[in-house]
Every structure is written in structure tokens, then in C-alpha cells.
Design a protein around this motif. Sequence first.
Motif, PDB file in Angstrom:
ATOM      1  N   ILE A  91       0.698  -0.818  -0.168  1.00 31.91           N
ATOM      2  CA  ILE A  91      -0.084   0.546  -0.196  1.00 31.91           C
ATOM      3  C   ILE A  91       0.829   1.253  -0.382  1.00 31.91           C
ATOM      4  O   ILE A  91       1.627   1.376   1.239  1.00 31.91           O
ATOM      5  CB  ILE A  91      -0.734   0.301   1.207  1.00 31.91           C
ATOM      6  CG1 ILE A  91      -1.661  -1.136   1.008  1.00 31.91           C
ATOM      7  CG2 ILE A  91      -2.248   0.879   1.264  1.00 31.91           C
ATOM      8  CD1 ILE A  91      -2.447  -1.701   2.664  1.00 31.91           C
ATOM      9  N   ILE A 131       3.492  -6.472   2.513  1.00 33.74           N
ATOM     10  CA  ILE A 131       2.652  -6.642   3.034  1.00 33.74           C
ATOM     11  C   ILE A 131       3.391  -7.882   2.182  1.00 33.74           C
ATOM     12  O   ILE A 131       3.745  -8.430   1.065  1.00 33.74           O
ATOM     13  CB  ILE A 131       1.288  -6.682   2.802  1.00 33.74           C
ATOM     14  CG1 ILE A 131       0.658  -5.376   3.039  1.00 33.74           C
ATOM     15  CG2 ILE A 131       0.518  -7.916   2.765  1.00 33.74           C
ATOM     16  CD1 ILE A 131      -0.763  -5.060   2.721  1.00 33.74           C
ATOM     17  N   GLN A 151       0.598 -13.507   4.956  1.00 36.31           N
ATOM     18  CA  GLN A 151      -0.846 -11.909   5.582  1.00 36.31           C
ATOM     19  C   GLN A 151      -2.225 -12.594   4.668  1.00 36.31           C
ATOM     20  O   GLN A 151      -1.786 -13.101   3.669  1.00 36.31           O
ATOM     21  CB  GLN A 151      -0.109 -10.702   5.139  1.00 36.31           C
ATOM     22  CG  GLN A 151       0.902 -10.525   5.839  1.00 36.31           C
ATOM     23  CD  GLN A 151       0.844 -10.738   7.234  1.00 36.31           C
ATOM     24  OE1 GLN A 151      -0.290 -10.728   7.818  1.00 36.31           O
ATOM     25  NE2 GLN A 151       2.170 -10.344   8.159  1.00 36.31           N
ATOM     26  N   ASP A 195      -8.545 -11.123   5.418  1.00 37.52           N
ATOM     27  CA  ASP A 195      -7.873 -10.195   7.157  1.00 37.52           C
ATOM     28  C   ASP A 195      -6.993  -9.087   6.877  1.00 37.52           C
ATOM     29  O   ASP A 195      -8.155  -8.304   8.127  1.00 37.52           O
ATOM     30  CB  ASP A 195      -7.449 -11.355   7.913  1.00 37.52           C
ATOM     31  CG  ASP A 195      -6.452 -10.819   9.245  1.00 37.52           C
ATOM     32  OD1 ASP A 195      -7.436 -10.213   9.945  1.00 37.52           O
ATOM     33  OD2 ASP A 195      -5.349 -11.063   9.437  1.00 37.52           O
ATOM     34  N   MET A 196      -6.191  -8.424   6.208  1.00 36.94           N
ATOM     35  CA  MET A 196      -6.173  -7.026   6.432  1.00 36.94           C
ATOM     36  C   MET A 196      -7.265  -5.888   5.400  1.00 36.94           C
ATOM     37  O   MET A 196      -7.026  -5.086   6.486  1.00 36.94           O
ATOM     38  CB  MET A 196      -4.819  -7.303   5.514  1.00 36.94           C
ATOM     39  CG  MET A 196      -3.392  -7.593   6.249  1.00 36.94           C
ATOM     40  SD  MET A 196      -3.103  -7.173   7.379  1.00 36.94           S
ATOM     41  CE  MET A 196      -2.585  -8.057   8.897  1.00 36.94           C
ATOM     42  N   VAL A 239      -9.071  -5.354   8.868  1.00 34.18           N
ATOM     43  CA  VAL A 239      -8.126  -4.207   9.424  1.00 34.18           C
ATOM     44  C   VAL A 239      -9.015  -2.979   9.044  1.00 34.18           C
ATOM     45  O   VAL A 239      -9.488  -1.888   9.892  1.00 34.18           O
ATOM     46  CB  VAL A 239      -6.904  -4.176   9.030  1.00 34.18           C
ATOM     47  CG1 VAL A 239      -6.667  -2.734  10.613  1.00 34.18           C
ATOM     48  CG2 VAL A 239      -6.212  -5.629  10.635  1.00 34.18           C
ATOM     49  N   LEU A 240      -8.727  -2.861   7.994  1.00 33.61           N
ATOM     50  CA  LEU A 240      -9.211  -1.233   7.160  1.00 33.61           C
ATOM     51  C   LEU A 240     -10.474  -0.980   7.314  1.00 33.61           C
ATOM     52  O   LEU A 240     -10.576   0.189   7.507  1.00 33.61           O
ATOM     53  CB  LEU A 240      -8.930  -1.441   5.539  1.00 33.61           C
ATOM     54  CG  LEU A 240      -6.796  -1.371   5.932  1.00 33.61           C
ATOM     55  CD1 LEU A 240      -6.147  -0.915   4.340  1.00 33.61           C
ATOM     56  CD2 LEU A 240      -6.016  -0.545   6.316  1.00 33.61           C
ATOM     57  N   HIS A 283     -12.961  -1.867   9.284  1.00 40.71           N
ATOM     58  CA  HIS A 283     -13.208  -1.521  10.627  1.00 40.71           C
ATOM     59  C   HIS A 283     -12.301  -0.296  10.891  1.00 40.71           C
ATOM     60  O   HIS A 283     -13.169   0.805  11.562  1.00 40.71           O
ATOM     61  CB  HIS A 283     -12.064  -2.611  11.875  1.00 40.71           C
ATOM     62  CG  HIS A 283     -12.474  -2.244  13.127  1.00 40.71           C
ATOM     63  ND1 HIS A 283     -12.197  -0.948  13.979  1.00 40.71           N
ATOM     64  CD2 HIS A 283     -13.109  -2.522  14.253  1.00 40.71           C
ATOM     65  CE1 HIS A 283     -12.156  -0.963  14.964  1.00 40.71           C
ATOM     66  NE2 HIS A 283     -13.157  -1.937  15.049  1.00 40.71           N
ATOM     67  N   PHE A 284     -11.323   0.033  10.558  1.00 39.86           N
ATOM     68  CA  PHE A 284     -10.848   1.935  10.515  1.00 39.86           C
ATOM     69  C   PHE A 284     -11.743   2.600  10.856  1.00 39.86           C
ATOM     70  O   PHE A 284     -12.052   3.556  11.020  1.00 39.86           O
ATOM     71  CB  PHE A 284      -8.884   1.464  10.400  1.00 39.86           C
ATOM     72  CG  PHE A 284      -8.589   3.562   9.641  1.00 39.86           C
ATOM     73  CD1 PHE A 284      -8.876   3.609  11.425  1.00 39.86           C
ATOM     74  CD2 PHE A 284      -8.896   3.541   9.215  1.00 39.86           C
ATOM     75  CE1 PHE A 284      -8.138   5.177  11.383  1.00 39.86           C
ATOM     76  CE2 PHE A 284      -8.405   5.442   8.383  1.00 39.86           C
ATOM     77  CZ  PHE A 284      -7.685   5.992  10.049  1.00 39.86           C
ATOM     78  N   ASN A 334      -4.054  -1.443  14.181  1.00 38.95           N
ATOM     79  CA  ASN A 334      -4.220  -0.884  13.054  1.00 38.95           C
ATOM     80  C   ASN A 334      -3.250  -1.751  12.662  1.00 38.95           C
ATOM     81  O   ASN A 334      -2.401  -2.638  12.044  1.00 38.95           O
ATOM     82  CB  ASN A 334      -4.021   0.731  12.487  1.00 38.95           C
ATOM     83  CG  ASN A 334      -5.114   1.431  11.200  1.00 38.95           C
ATOM     84  OD1 ASN A 334      -4.742   0.588  10.459  1.00 38.95           O
ATOM     85  ND2 ASN A 334      -5.986   1.901  11.598  1.00 38.95           N
ATOM     86  N   ILE A 335      -3.037  -1.228  10.692  1.00 36.31           N
ATOM     87  CA  ILE A 335      -2.437  -2.090   9.808  1.00 36.31           C
ATOM     88  C   ILE A 335      -1.204  -2.743   9.311  1.00 36.31           C
ATOM     89  O   ILE A 335      -0.939  -3.710   9.538  1.00 36.31           O
ATOM     90  CB  ILE A 335      -2.750  -2.067   7.991  1.00 36.31           C
ATOM     91  CG1 ILE A 335      -2.818  -2.331   7.218  1.00 36.31           C
ATOM     92  CG2 ILE A 335      -2.459  -0.461   8.165  1.00 36.31           C
ATOM     93  CD1 ILE A 335      -3.312  -2.653   5.960  1.00 36.31           C
ATOM     94  N   LEU A 393       0.069  -6.293  10.776  1.00 37.50           N
ATOM     95  CA  LEU A 393       1.207  -6.210  10.180  1.00 37.50           C
ATOM     96  C   LEU A 393       2.324  -7.242  11.004  1.00 37.50           C
ATOM     97  O   LEU A 393       3.370  -8.988  10.242  1.00 37.50           O
ATOM     98  CB  LEU A 393       1.915  -6.132   8.904  1.00 37.50           C
ATOM     99  CG  LEU A 393       0.535  -5.767   8.045  1.00 37.50           C
ATOM    100  CD1 LEU A 393       1.042  -4.636   7.065  1.00 37.50           C
ATOM    101  CD2 LEU A 393       0.067  -6.726   7.137  1.00 37.50           C
ATOM    102  N   ARG A 439      -2.558  -7.827  16.852  1.00 35.38           N
ATOM    103  CA  ARG A 439      -3.935  -8.239  18.163  1.00 35.38           C
ATOM    104  C   ARG A 439      -3.926  -9.149  18.811  1.00 35.38           C
ATOM    105  O   ARG A 439      -4.050  -9.839  19.217  1.00 35.38           O
ATOM    106  CB  ARG A 439      -5.037  -8.492  16.442  1.00 35.38           C
ATOM    107  CG  ARG A 439      -5.036  -7.437  15.802  1.00 35.38           C
ATOM    108  CD  ARG A 439      -5.561  -7.422  14.473  1.00 35.38           C
ATOM    109  NE  ARG A 439      -4.902  -8.485  13.385  1.00 35.38           N
ATOM    110  CZ  ARG A 439      -5.473  -8.404  12.133  1.00 35.38           C
ATOM    111  NH1 ARG A 439      -7.087  -8.454  12.432  1.00 35.38           N
ATOM    112  NH2 ARG A 439      -4.257  -9.224  12.310  1.00 35.38           N
ATOM    113  N   GLU A 452      -6.737   2.890  17.708  1.00 35.91           N
ATOM    114  CA  GLU A 452      -6.736   2.881  16.055  1.00 35.91           C
ATOM    115  C   GLU A 452      -4.680   3.092  15.708  1.00 35.91           C
ATOM    116  O   GLU A 452      -4.210   3.820  17.016  1.00 35.91           O
ATOM    117  CB  GLU A 452      -7.245   3.969  15.311  1.00 35.91           C
ATOM    118  CG  GLU A 452      -8.628   2.970  15.188  1.00 35.91           C
ATOM    119  CD  GLU A 452      -8.752   1.650  14.384  1.00 35.91           C
ATOM    120  OE1 GLU A 452      -7.995   1.201  14.048  1.00 35.91           O
ATOM    121  OE2 GLU A 452      -9.670   0.665  14.190  1.00 35.91           O
TER     122      GLU A 452
END
Lengths: 429, 158
Positions: free
Chosen positions: A280, A319, A323, A327-328, A331-332, A334-335, B86-87, B91, B95, B124
Motif C-alpha cells: 500500500i 505486506i 498475510q 484479514d487485512m 482491519v481497514l 474497521h478503521f 491498525n494495519i 502485520l 492483535r 487505531e
Amino acid sequence: MESKLLTEFYHLDEFRGIEGYKKNGGYVELAKALKMQPQQIIDEVKASGLRGRGGAGFPTGTKWSFLPKNGEPRYLLCNADEGEPGTFKDRLMMERAPHQLIEGMIISAFAIGSKKSYIYVRGEYHYPISVLEKAIREAYDAGLLGKNILGSGFDHDMDVYSGAGAYICGEETGMISSLEGAKGQPKLKPPFPAVQGYLRKPTIVNNVETLAAVKYIIRDGAAAYRKHGTEKSPGTKLFSLSGNVMKPGNYEVPLAYPLIDLINKEGGGMKPGRKLKAVIPGGSSAPVMTAAEVEKATLDYECLAGMGTMLGSGAVIVIDDSQCMVDMLGVLTHFYHHESCGQCTPCREGTGWLNKIVHSILEGKGRLQDIELLEKVADNMKGRTICALSDAAALPVLSFVSKFRDEFEFYVREGRSKVKGTTYAEMHH
Amino acid sequence: MSFNLSEEGIKKVKQELSRYETKESAIIPSLYVAQKENNGWVNNDVIHALSKVMDIPASKINEVFKFYTMFNQKKVGKFHVQVCTNISCALNGSRELASHICRELKTKFDEVTPDGRFTVSKVECLGSCGTAPMMQVNDKYYENLTHESAMNLLRGMK
Ligand SMILES: Cc1cc2nc3c(=O)[nH]c(=O)nc-3n(C[C@H](O)[C@H](O)[C@H](O)COP(=O)(O)O)c2cc1C
Ligand code: SF4
Ligand code: FES
């Protein structure tokens, strides 16, 4: 060519204090700028092609030119809210070189004729706030802030304002609402802040890195600044490298630097036995790139836009092949669901739906049509809201689903992750 | 159970009231002052006490209070352990780290441990993504954590 402008002295502890900063070229450009005509400074910044480092990449000199020509008090606001996941460069800049930012801000304030500026810092940044407050006191004591700065007749006051934990306050009009003492909800544009901003007065909002860079444009001149980077992306930029790399951190490189080099040279490559899967490139709202795309990308506005993604804040999130992309994405989503301010229906409802659908897939309750539903919901969120958060929430979804569709389909069919082989509950306990 | 700001607190709020262009801008900084004096969280009593000192309607203060996540609407432990999930941190196993901390402290997310010492929350991005996984405990960042180092830090907190 030496490519470090902003971070050249960041390894020196003394650079944090006013004496050490001055010893290493500090406040030389302020003295120079105060002898220039304000319009000359604006012209130089325009000629440099500097683009905003906060995310949108808007040309700074052009933004400054939108201010009404005269009269009226006007404000300069430094955006140090730094909430875009993956971004941690502004924190470094404030901690290592608070005077560099202050100097850049005074020069910018002089150029735009502002007598008052605020640095809006995210509330969690207790330490950077204390560093800035100390540096501002030092600057006042040295006659660099306050009345008649360095005998120039120019007055300027600067203060720090602490946010309180809301990503949306990084959006410039959300930040203005917050500074005005209200909920940090974005405002409809136009009017743009340059015309009607803080307290409805003309206001310029710029990112920490943008304002600090102004010093080096004054130091070297626009033409020399343009020797770094490309025609459309001049200069150097700090990239926050994080995720699955050996040496995460902030690295300053000229724009148009190869993305793969940032990962392999600066970042020391992948962890032993792991392969690159995705990147990203510009903070969590930038569409994800596959490893094959990464090989071809350079870190400039035009290359990444041409590849359907964006440079954004310069947060490069790496990433690896261990991974799970479903799942990733969870996370986003949710944010963005958590951070939507709730003013616009497509954003408020859309972020909720996206998060619900991705999590139902993660919990093994997904249906194949949910993958298309994700795309449909995301499509409907684009371009129809007060601010860009809605788009920012939609873009990762569309790119994750289209580029890693097999992982989503596998998850729906099998109720577990294709990569990890396990269910969501098993993954995180 | 009523709440009153201390002398010192009132002084700070008054300073904030004159610090900015408008007095409303003092709401966020004053909520911080009051939250600290009320052991880390804010309730109606706190809002009303502020309203009186600031001469700003309670409804206005309440609206601001509810919008920002750094103001706690529930009691928290003496140490508020906020793990970024957060991301970039995810990674790097954040969590799993957050769950581990909860298990070790025998608590659930966002609850106060019976001894009043800890509340563990998932939060976050905190702008510390290059040193993941990380947590913030009260005002301080702790970075590059492992399950062991995090527990050692927490157990040693006074
Ligand atoms: C949801 C959202 C969050 C944003 N967060 C930030 C931020 O944390 N920091 C920042 O500098 N700009 C952020 N921006 C961009 C600002 O709105 C604005 O474009 C920027 O501060 C302008 O400064 P620049 O021209 O120097 O980049 C955000 C924008 C959006 C839509
Ligand atoms: S797009 Fe979302 S975050 Fe932006 S103003 Fe609308 S509801 Fe708020
Ligand atoms: S993602 Fe955890 S600090 Fe940024």
C-alpha cells in the motif's frame, strides 16, 4: 547528488534545541526571507513546484495564491494530525527538528501575511507537543516570534493545539471545526479555507513536511530544488516504511525514487524466507499494489496515479506472503467505519456495510455474492460526500477485492483463510 | 457524587479560556484538565462543573466530549493500555499481542482489572508504525514489543 534536505541533521541530538539548530544553518533562511517581498516568496514556492505532503499533493504556491489579496486577518494552520495509518514522518520531524518546522512556518506566514498560526497536533502525540512547546518558547526568547521579528517589522504569534483522537480532524475543514471548539466535522467546500477558513477568515492549511520544505526552497532557490524529483513531482520526500520489512523507518529520498529500492535498499528487504506480496504505497486509503506492480513503480505523484493508486502521505506499507488479504482488509474497513464522522449517509452507512460484509466473510458466514456486494457498496460511496474519507474507505476495498479476488473467493467457499489455512478466531488467539 | 475542579484546575481552565481566539476552543484542553482530575474519565458531573467554570452550555461541552475518543466515557484503570491494531501493527502481530495482554492480566478489552490497575483497549494507528507492534500506556509510547517485553513493562508499572 546529495538527496537529504529535511533530514540532513536529524542524527544530531543538538538539532532539537535552538542553539544546535542555529549552528547547523537554522534560521538563516528566515533572516533571508524577511528581506524579500512576500510575493517573491510565494513566487519562489510556486516556481519550485512544491506539492502538499499531507496527502492530496496540491501545489502549495497555488494554494497560497487563492488568498484574497489584502486586508482581513488570515491564519496559517499546520496540520500535524498525522492519522493516516502507516504514516509517522511528521512525528519524527517534530521530535527531531521542531525549529525546522517553526522556521518554515514563520517564513510561510510572512509570505501569506499571517500574524497568527497554530500547529494542530494529534492528541496522542504528548511528547512531540512538549518538544514543540519548548521550541516555541525558545523562539520567542530569541526574538524569532512575537513582535517585530528580527527587526523586520513583521509580527507573528504561534501556538500548539492538541487534538483528542479523531482521524477526521486531519481533514482540513474537520481540523478547522475542531480548532473552533466543535465536533471535528468537515465542512462543505466551497468556500475553501483560503477564502473562508478558521473563524471564517482566510486560512491556509499545510502539512508539517510541506511547511518545513519551504525553508529549503528559500535556501537553494526553486531551480535547485527542482533538481530533485521530476517536473511534476519536484523535491525530496519522507517516506514512512512499515509492515513486513527488515528495517522499517522514515527515509528521505528524491521523488521518483524506485519503490522496490526503498523496500530493498533502505528497508533491507523482506524477512528471511518471505516474499513480497503487496504494497500500500501512500497510507491506508491508497489502493493496494501487487508485487509485480511494485517492480515498475516510482515514488512520484504521476507514476502512482497512472497505476491507479496514489502517493498520498508517503506511507509505504509492505505486506508479505504470510498475510491474509481478507484479514487485512478487515482491519481497514474497521478503521474507516470507526472514523466516519457520520454527517453523510453514503459514508456513514457505507463504511458500516463494508465492515460488516468483510467481517461476515472472515467469520465464515460469507456468500459469493457478498464479494460483488462489497464492490457495489464501495462504488456508491465515491464522489458524493462532504469530504474524501468516504472515497478513502472505498478505494482499498475495490483494490483488495479486484487484485486478490482468489483469496476472497476461497475464504467464502471454505470458511477459512487461503493463506493461513485457519479461521478468523484461530488466526488471532 | 459531585465533581469539582481543584483550585489549580480552575486556574488552568481560565488560562485556556484566554489562550485562544474564541473561548469554545478551550473546551478540548479543559476536558483534558478535568478528565485528569477525575481519575481518567468524564461523566455528567464533570461536564457540569466545566460548564459552570467556562460559562459554556453543558450541551455544547457534551457534544465535543462525545466526539473525541481520547475522552473516556467509562472508568479506566490506573494504567490505560492502548494497543494499536491498525494495519502496520497488525502485520506485525499486534492483535495477538493485545489478546495476550488481556489473557495475562485476566481481563477483557475495555474493562478495569479488579485491582483497578489496568484497562486494555485496542486502538487505531498511533503514528508509530515503524516500530510495530506498539502500545501507549497513559501518555507514553512503548515500541518494538514482544509478548514478554510488554508484560514485563506492564508488571513493573508503579
Ligand atoms: C480523511 C482525511 C484525513 C486527512 N488527514 C490528514 C493528516 O492527518 N495530515 C495532513 O497533513 N493532511 C491530512 N489530510 C489532508 C488535508 O485535508 C489537507 O489536504 C492537507 O492538510 C493540506 O496540506 P498540504 O497541502 O500541505 O498537504 C486528510 C484528508 C482527509 C480527507
Ligand atoms: S464523508 Fe464521511 S467523514 Fe467525511 S464528512 Fe461525510 S460522513 Fe464525515
Ligand atoms: S499502524 Fe500501529 S502505530 Fe500505525
